[in-house]
Design a protein around this motif. Structure first.
Motif, PDB file in Angstrom:
ATOM      1  N   UNK A  75       0.795  -1.214  -0.040  1.00 18.32           N
ATOM      2  CA  UNK A  75       0.118  -0.055   0.068  1.00 18.32           C
ATOM      3  C   UNK A  75       0.846   1.301   0.045  1.00 18.32           C
ATOM      4  N   UNK A  76       1.830   1.381   0.942  1.00 21.55           N
ATOM      5  CA  UNK A  76       2.802   2.339   0.954  1.00 21.55           C
ATOM      6  C   UNK A  76       3.503   2.747  -0.396  1.00 21.55           C
ATOM      7  N   UNK A  77       3.881   1.778  -1.238  1.00 23.21           N
ATOM      8  CA  UNK A  77       4.402   1.991  -2.408  1.00 23.21           C
ATOM      9  C   UNK A  77       3.498   2.507  -3.535  1.00 23.21           C
ATOM     10  N   UNK A  78       2.252   2.017  -3.406  1.00 20.11           N
ATOM     11  CA  UNK A  78       1.205   2.571  -4.238  1.00 20.11           C
ATOM     12  C   UNK A  78       0.897   3.979  -4.002  1.00 20.11           C
ATOM     13  N   UNK A  79       0.700   4.186  -2.764  1.00 18.15           N
ATOM     14  CA  UNK A  79       0.511   5.524  -2.215  1.00 18.15           C
ATOM     15  C   UNK A  79       1.392   6.625  -2.531  1.00 18.15           C
ATOM     16  N   UNK A  80       2.705   6.260  -2.618  1.00 21.79           N
ATOM     17  CA  UNK A  80       3.638   7.179  -3.071  1.00 21.79           C
ATOM     18  C   UNK A  80       3.283   7.737  -4.399  1.00 21.79           C
ATOM     19  N   UNK A  81       2.762   6.879  -5.327  1.00 14.11           N
ATOM     20  CA  UNK A  81       2.639   7.280  -6.531  1.00 14.11           C
ATOM     21  C   UNK A  81       1.275   7.979  -6.892  1.00 14.11           C
ATOM     22  N   UNK A  82       0.395   7.575  -5.993  1.00 18.47           N
ATOM     23  CA  UNK A  82      -1.340   7.728  -6.284  1.00 18.47           C
ATOM     24  C   UNK A  82      -1.848   8.792  -5.216  1.00 18.47           C
ATOM     25  N   UNK A  83      -1.056   8.779  -3.896  1.00 19.89           N
ATOM     26  CA  UNK A  83      -1.743   9.676  -3.084  1.00 19.89           C
ATOM     27  C   UNK A  83      -3.299   9.524  -2.692  1.00 19.89           C
ATOM     28  N   UNK A  84      -3.478   8.197  -1.980  1.00 15.19           N
ATOM     29  CA  UNK A  84      -4.787   7.888  -1.828  1.00 15.19           C
ATOM     30  C   UNK A  84      -5.761   8.900  -0.928  1.00 15.19           C
ATOM     31  N   UNK A  85      -6.539   8.907  -1.196  1.00 14.35           N
ATOM     32  CA  UNK A  85      -7.630   9.801  -0.021  1.00 14.35           C
ATOM     33  C   UNK A  85      -8.660   8.850   0.640  1.00 14.35           C
ATOM     34  N   UNK A  86      -8.908   7.898   0.103  1.00 11.54           N
ATOM     35  CA  UNK A  86     -10.056   6.973   0.246  1.00 11.54           C
ATOM     36  C   UNK A  86      -9.741   5.539   0.097  1.00 11.54           C
TER      37      UNK A  86
END
Length: 115
Positions: free
Chosen positions: A15-26
């Motif tokens: 999740x952290x790796x994907x969040x670095x790219x996409x900056x998830x809000x939800x």
């Protein structure tokens, strides 16, 4: 959807790796106990959203308020099709990244592969 696998969580490192790219809000398929974002959907198919402050919203309200821009989804692997269908339509309003099992033998995979 009573299978135990329906409640498996995404590994935090992934999740952290994907969040670095996409900056998830939800987190679109989560509970208060396992959400990885400030907003989450206990039932994405019903459009209900909660937040860490205890607020209840509908997904379209947060989109209209420009409060969310990017969503993460790890749908139940036992029945992903309705979640993927809804994400397809909701992707008109925000970016949605779906973590799904790659199984080309399933009916739902063939439906969305065409697009």
């Amino acid at each position: 959807m009573s299978k135990e696998s329906c409640c498996w969580q995404t590994p935090q490192e992934l999740f952290d790796e994907l969040d670095k790219i996409h900056h998830f809000d939800i987190d679109l398929c989560a509970t208060k106990a396992n959400s990885k974002c400030d907003f989450w959907c206990d039932d994405y198919l019903l459009n209900t959203v909660d937040d860490k402050d205890g607020g209840g919203f509908y997904l379209h309200e947060l989109i209209d308020l420009n409060a969310i821009h990017s969503g993460f989804m790890n749908p139940p692997y036992s029945c992903p099709k309705p979640f993927i269908e809804k994400a397809w339509w909701d992707s008109r309003y925000m970016k949605i990244v779906c973590l799904v099992k790659c199984d080309t033998s399933t009916k739902w995979w063939g439906t969305f592969w065409e697009y």
